[in-house]
Design an enzyme around this catalytic site. Structure first.
Site, mmCIF file in Angstrom:
data_model
loop_
_atom_site.group_PDB
_atom_site.id
_atom_site.type_symbol
_atom_site.label_atom_id
_atom_site.label_comp_id
_atom_site.label_asym_id
_atom_site.label_seq_id
_atom_site.Cartn_x
_atom_site.Cartn_y
_atom_site.Cartn_z
ATOM 1 N N ASP A 137 0.844 -1.188 0.000
ATOM 2 C CA ASP A 137 0.000 0.000 0.000
ATOM 3 C C ASP A 137 0.884 1.244 0.000
ATOM 4 O OD1 ASP A 137 -2.363 1.797 0.656
ATOM 5 O OD2 ASP A 137 -3.287 -0.187 0.811
ATOM 6 N N HIS A 164 -4.576 4.533 4.871
ATOM 7 C CA HIS A 164 -5.191 3.621 3.904
ATOM 8 C C HIS A 164 -4.719 2.189 4.139
ATOM 9 C CE1 HIS A 164 -5.893 1.802 -0.126
ATOM 10 N NE2 HIS A 164 -6.958 2.581 -0.104
ATOM 11 N N SER A 352 -10.941 -0.101 -3.072
ATOM 12 C CA SER A 352 -9.918 -0.376 -2.057
ATOM 13 C C SER A 352 -10.470 -1.231 -0.938
ATOM 14 C CB SER A 352 -9.397 0.932 -1.449
ATOM 15 O OG SER A 352 -8.327 1.454 -2.182
#
Length: 736
Positions: A137, A164, A352
């Site tokens: 990521d 994230h 995502s």
């Protein structure tokens, strides 16, 4: 106790390793041992050479990238106003700067992974314990978050904690301290990495036995020329090469959230407003699994009631017409861990968040296969299983919006469990010029479904600037056909020149996955696997998955007609009426002791050994119709062993241990498809209940209107309970 049994079906030899475990027993995946076995199958000279090439390419391109960034005053990293992280990753062959971005816009119910959990619909108690998944990521996860225990680790020395990455990791493995934030594989471990050296690090991890990695990011769509969209470029080639050389490893990627971006002004179809042709980079790789976002409604039994593609989710196709995305997961309003603190959470949406829901479900399926069969599935098998069992949405067949449909881990687990009974999963090798055939008998009234999946060699051809180049990336073109009485059934295919058109049947020349469906199949069919042209390296591994068929004549009935014969000094033979294709488990014990001795046989008799004179014993028998499909045990019987003087051949010499075991009945047909009827008379006021193996009441009603409908039940084993006055009776039945 292990017992290797070899059966023959339609000329195909099938070898089973039976690993019988008590109901409810927890089996922990032996990850390190199985990883070692995986590594023994790999050609490390090829993997090593590939890793050297990736490292060299990275260093050359990184130097070129930094030089270009300096010369053109390009930002290396930036955080956009919406919180997304963007980073310059490399320079394309045409000189275009390629930026990565996270695919979230600030999931286990939609994928049906919750059905595999403890107290889930299948009551399998799968949680990811002992399993490991890689996450790449924008940065690394906050490994100290309270939801991770000690199960999140940094795999590459990265120090930049990223929100994230933390949310993706939470969707995978959060333990559920905050119940609604529980991850799909909530006892698994994550190896968290920064995306900067993703290919190099994944190649090394895959060589060491990594099964799955999650990539909820991709190339930023507004910073590349139009010809990049849908193109098979070097980054796709590199990832295909990694997966081909490490065939147990599967990359799971997010499709992206660019549907309404208008960034591709020259799509392969229509205009940018139509939203097609938006996939980039590794999402275009043949061998990976690309995940779209869906809005789905699931009922309490795990059935998909309605679904639509999420408004943001990027559409395919890729330029050569392959079916991408592959399938869909839930990416709407997912609660997960946040990096603000070790106890913080946030809600996010996007592909995502859809992607880790699918990745986690796939990890649980690997855990389940290891529990059932003592090994992991190859990546082609795992991917094929997910596509084979996905819930079709809208028109029959795949589309360029959600691929083969919405992930259904529940149905995939059922296909694994019913292997050699009503499903088949074969990992084969097709040699150049060879044809493989398998004859199957369709389950009446069901849909016969057969699919092939393979990890294809990386294509030598890559696009270097041609807009919408339709050159196929497929190297080894395998084919599946089903025939019956001179009629040939063909697989699904799509037309990239008209991506809104429904799927049709035909010769699929571009996809490394092909599926055929025959609704309401009846009779015997022949499944044929062949290939076009010569095969690279003269062979191709592939996986064949079949459902909606019968692979044995065995019936799920408890053995009957038990008798004793040929007593000797310390042993006696137990006999019973044989069932076609049955494997039997005989259990016996001293009446005074609680633990059973288990022995297995494929015949209708077995010798009970090491008996003690004048000792009372209890015995029972059950039938296995496949490795994991078994009948109930017969009633338990007691006999006293008197050596050669034991009375022989009289079932009356047995005594039932308890009178209530004599209250029994049966149903037909068993297995059932649409309905069941009772093989016993009951009173007019009798009531019935159908209960899942987990004890959940699914249906209730009166018996006055037989037969009892079961078409709405998912495939699996159920308990039917009858209350007739003050009498309770129960039996099990299998729903196909």
């Amino acid at each position: 106790m292990d017992s290797r049994i070899r059966f023959f079906y339609n000329g195909v030899t099938m070898s089973f390793l039976f690993l019988f475990v008590s109901v409810g027993q927890k089996m922990v995946a032996q990850s390190l041992e199985l990883k070692s076995l995986i590594k023994k199958e790999y050609d490390f000279s090829k993997i090593g050479s590939m890793q050297v090439d990736l490292e060299f390419d990275y260093e050359v391109n990184r130097a070129k990238t930094m030089a270009m960034a300096k010369a053109n005053n390009l930002k290396i990293k930036e955080v956009l106003p919406n919180g997304k992280k963007v980073e310059l990753q490399e320079i394309g062959h045409d000189g275009s700067p390629i930026y990565y971005e996270t695919y979230a816009d600030n999931a286990s119910q939609t994928s049906r992974a919750s059905a595999l959990h403890n107290n889930g619909l299948l009551n399998l108690d799968l949680d990811g314990l002992g399993m490991e998944v890689g996450v790449w990521d924008a940065g690394v996860a906050m490994t100290t978050h309270q939801e991770y225990d000690v199960r999140a680790h940094v795999g590459d020395g990265g120090t930049e904690i990223d929100a994230h990455a933390t949310m993706v990791t939470g969707s995978l493995i959060s333990s559920g301290i905050k119940r609604n934030a529980q991850g799909v594989a909530y006892r698994a471990s994550v190896l968290s990495h920064d995306w900067t050296r993703d290919k190099i690090e994944v190649a090394e991890a895959a060589a060491n036995g990594l099964l799955l990695s999650n990539h909820s990011y991709g190339i930023k769509t507004d910073r590349v020329p139009d010809w990049y969209f849908g193109s098979y470029i070097k980054v796709a080639q590199d990832w295909d090469n990694i997966m081909y050389n490490a065939p147990y490893y599967l990359m799971v990627t997010a499709a992206g959230n660019a549907r309404h971006s208008g960034d591709n002004e020259s799509p392969v179809f229509g205009t940018s407003a139509d939203g097609f042709d938006l996939l980039l980079g590794f999402t275009v790789a043949k061998n990976g699994l690309t995940v779209a976002g869906s809005n789905s409604r699931i009922d309490t039994r795990g059935n998909l009631k309605e679904a639509s593609v999420s408004a943001y989710s990027s559409y395919g196709p890729v330029d050569d017409g392959r079916i991408k995305p592959d399938l869909a997961g839930d990416g709407s309003s997912i609660l997960s861990t946040d990096a603000k603190s070790e106890t913080s959470y946030d809600i996010s949406a996007g592909t995502s968040m859809a992607t880790p829901g699918v990745t986690g479900a796939l990890l649980l399926l690997q855990q389940y296969n290891e529990q059932l069969y003592g090994s992991y599935l190859k990546a082609a098998t795992l991917k094929g299983l997910a596509l084979h069992t996905a819930d079709d949405v809208d028109a029959p067949g795949p589309d360029y919006k959600m691929g083969w449909g919405v992930m259904n881990a529940k149905r995939a687990a059922e296909v694994l469990h019913q292997k050699e009974f009503s499903t088949q999963i074969l990992e084969n090798t097709l040699v150049d010029g060879e044809i493989f055939e398998l004859t199957v008998k369709a389950t009446e009234g069901a849909t016969l479904m057969a699919s092939i999946s393979w990890t294809d060699p990386a294509s030598e051809y890559i696009n270097r600037g041609e807009l919408n180049d339709g050159t196929p990336a497929l190297v080894n073109d395998l084919d599946i056909r089903i025939t019956q009485d001179g009629k040939t059934f063909l697989p699904w295919k799509l037309n990239p020149k008209n991506p809104n058109a429904p799927a049709e049947h035909g010769d699929n020349r571009v996809d490394p996955f092909e599926k055929i469906e025959i609704p309401n199949a009846l009779g015997t069919y022949t499944i044929i696997v062949s290939h076009k042209r010569g095969l690279l390296q003269d062979k191709q591994d592939y996986s064949l998955i079949v459902s909606g068929a019968s692979f044995t004549e065995c019936s799920l009935n408890s053995p009957s007609g038990l008798s004793l014969e040929n007593p000797l000094d310390n042993k006696i033979m137990l006999k019973w009426n044989e069932i076609v294709d049955g494997l039997y488990e005989v259990q016996y014990r001293k009446e005074s002791e609680g633990s059973w001795i288990s022995i297995f046989t494929t015949t209708g008799s077995k010798t009970l050994s090491d008996l003690v004179l004048n000792e009372s014993y209890v015995v029972r028998v059950r039938t296995f119709c496949s490795q994991n499909i078994a009948s109930e045990f017969s009633m338990e019987y007691k006999f006293t062993f008197d050596g050669p003087n034991t009375v022989v051949g009289l079932l009356d010499t047995f005594q039932t241990l308890s009178a209530d075991q004599g209250i029994s009945f049966s149903v037909y047909p068993n297995p059932a498809v649409n309905q069941i009827s009772l093989l016993t008379e009951v009173g007019a006021s009798a009531m019935y209940r159908i209960i899942s193996p987990a004890g959940i009441e699914l249906k209730v009603g009166t018996i006055e209107k037989e037969p009892i409908p079961v078409a709405d039940l998912a495939t699996g084993m159920y308990i039917l309970q009858i209350k007739d006055g003050d009498t309770y009776k129960s039996t099990k039945f299998f729903k196909n």
